[in-house]
Design a protein around this motif. Structure first.
Motif, short mmCIF file in Angstrom:
data_model
loop_
_atom_site.label_atom_id
_atom_site.label_comp_id
_atom_site.label_asym_id
_atom_site.label_seq_id
_atom_site.Cartn_x
_atom_site.Cartn_y
_atom_site.Cartn_z
N LEU A 116 -6.89 3.04 -0.25
CA LEU A 116 -7.09 2.55 -1.54
C LEU A 116 -8.57 2.11 -1.91
O LEU A 116 -9.04 2.26 -3.03
CB LEU A 116 -6.17 1.23 -1.50
N LEU A 117 -9.14 1.82 -0.80
CA LEU A 117 -10.74 1.46 -1.13
C LEU A 117 -11.51 2.40 -1.76
O LEU A 117 -12.47 2.51 -2.30
CB LEU A 117 -11.30 0.65 0.25
N ASP A 154 -6.11 0.75 -12.79
CA ASP A 154 -5.15 -0.45 -13.20
C ASP A 154 -3.73 -0.32 -12.42
O ASP A 154 -3.06 -1.28 -12.09
CB ASP A 154 -4.63 0.03 -14.76
N PHE A 155 -3.66 0.69 -11.65
CA PHE A 155 -2.58 0.76 -10.59
C PHE A 155 -2.90 0.58 -9.31
O PHE A 155 -2.52 -0.27 -8.42
CB PHE A 155 -2.13 2.08 -10.69
N ILE A 156 -4.24 1.10 -8.71
CA ILE A 156 -4.73 1.13 -7.52
C ILE A 156 -5.21 -0.22 -7.03
O ILE A 156 -4.90 -0.84 -5.88
CB ILE A 156 -5.89 2.19 -7.22
N PHE A 157 -6.15 -1.20 -8.00
CA PHE A 157 -6.53 -2.40 -7.68
C PHE A 157 -5.36 -3.59 -7.35
O PHE A 157 -5.47 -4.21 -6.12
CB PHE A 157 -7.62 -2.80 -8.61
N PRO A 158 -4.37 -3.35 -8.47
CA PRO A 158 -3.45 -4.37 -7.85
C PRO A 158 -2.45 -4.09 -6.70
O PRO A 158 -2.19 -5.02 -5.91
CB PRO A 158 -2.42 -4.39 -9.14
N LEU A 160 -3.88 -2.51 -3.99
CA LEU A 160 -4.83 -2.73 -3.03
C LEU A 160 -4.52 -4.55 -2.56
O LEU A 160 -4.13 -4.63 -1.35
CB LEU A 160 -6.01 -2.74 -3.15
N ILE A 161 -4.35 -5.26 -3.55
CA ILE A 161 -4.20 -6.68 -3.30
C ILE A 161 -2.67 -6.99 -2.79
O ILE A 161 -2.57 -7.76 -1.93
CB ILE A 161 -4.57 -7.49 -4.62
N LYS A 166 -0.31 -10.86 3.14
CA LYS A 166 0.72 -10.97 3.97
C LYS A 166 1.72 -12.11 3.86
O LYS A 166 1.78 -13.13 4.03
CB LYS A 166 0.10 -11.29 5.28
N ILE A 167 2.64 -11.38 2.90
CA ILE A 167 3.65 -12.17 2.34
C ILE A 167 4.99 -11.93 3.05
O ILE A 167 6.05 -12.56 2.88
CB ILE A 167 3.85 -12.10 0.84
N GLU A 168 5.07 -10.77 3.56
CA GLU A 168 6.38 -10.39 4.26
C GLU A 168 6.25 -11.10 5.94
O GLU A 168 5.39 -11.57 6.30
CB GLU A 168 6.49 -8.90 4.63
N ARG A 169 7.62 -11.44 6.19
CA ARG A 169 7.80 -11.99 7.40
C ARG A 169 8.55 -11.30 8.42
O ARG A 169 9.36 -10.45 8.06
CB ARG A 169 8.71 -13.37 7.15
#
Length: 169
Positions: A116-117, A154-158, A160-161, A166-169
């Motif tokens: 993505l980068l 507009d698709f790739i940057f969000p 990438l974020i 790390k929101i998954e548990r």
């Protein structure tokens, strides 16, 4: 079958969105290899600045060598190959680690983030910054990649974020 949790849905969504961007990369490569001349013509006109306003004022910026046009186009294709391979690997590792520990799943994101980068570098730095700001690509009515590259960013940057956090548990 394991229980469907929000964390599992988040993991699955990250892997699936990476699949989407990988598919995009594969289609871009297919087009560039099977219809080389069409995209080459875009690059050639952008670099030559032959359809932009103020051609005389900024003519020192133009690259008119056909050999350099081909080399720059092959650099673009090479970056597309590298980001697509990284995104495909990232997709594979994310799916492979979808039921592992949070740490293992987070570590599996590395190839996806690298891909993505590289894609962001190509479409933002390459087309938005260099193409628009240096070669005045946005001033050409015919040979202008500004809007298309912006849609990709507009698709790739969000994404990438979203992949990185790390929101998954």
């Amino acid at each position: 079958m394991s229980q469907l949790t929000t964390s599992r849905v988040i993991r699955f969504s990250k892997a699936t969105l990476m699949l989407f961007v990988s598919l995009f990369g594969l289609l871009m490569l297919y087009n560039n290899f099977t219809d080389y001349s069409t995209s080459y013509e875009y690059i050639s006109h952008i670099l030559s600045m032959d359809t932009t306003n103020g051609r005389k004022k900024y003519s020192y910026r133009a690259i008119t060598s056909a050999m350099l046009h081909h080399r720059i186009y092959w650099l673009i294709i090479t970056l597309e190959v590298v980001y697509t391979i990284c995104c495909l690997l990232g997709t594979y590792y994310l799916y492979k680690n979808i039921n592992t520990s949070p740490e293992q799943f987070h570590e599996a994101k590395k190839p996806a983030l690298i891909g993505l980068l590289i894609a962001l570098f190509l479409y933002y730095v390459g087309f938005q910054v260099i193409g628009i700001e240096w070669f005045n690509m946005d001033e050409s009515k015919t040979w202008n990649y500004k809007d298309r590259s912006q849609h990709i960013i507009d698709f790739i940057f969000p994404l990438l974020i979203y992949i990185a956090i790390k929101i998954e548990r």
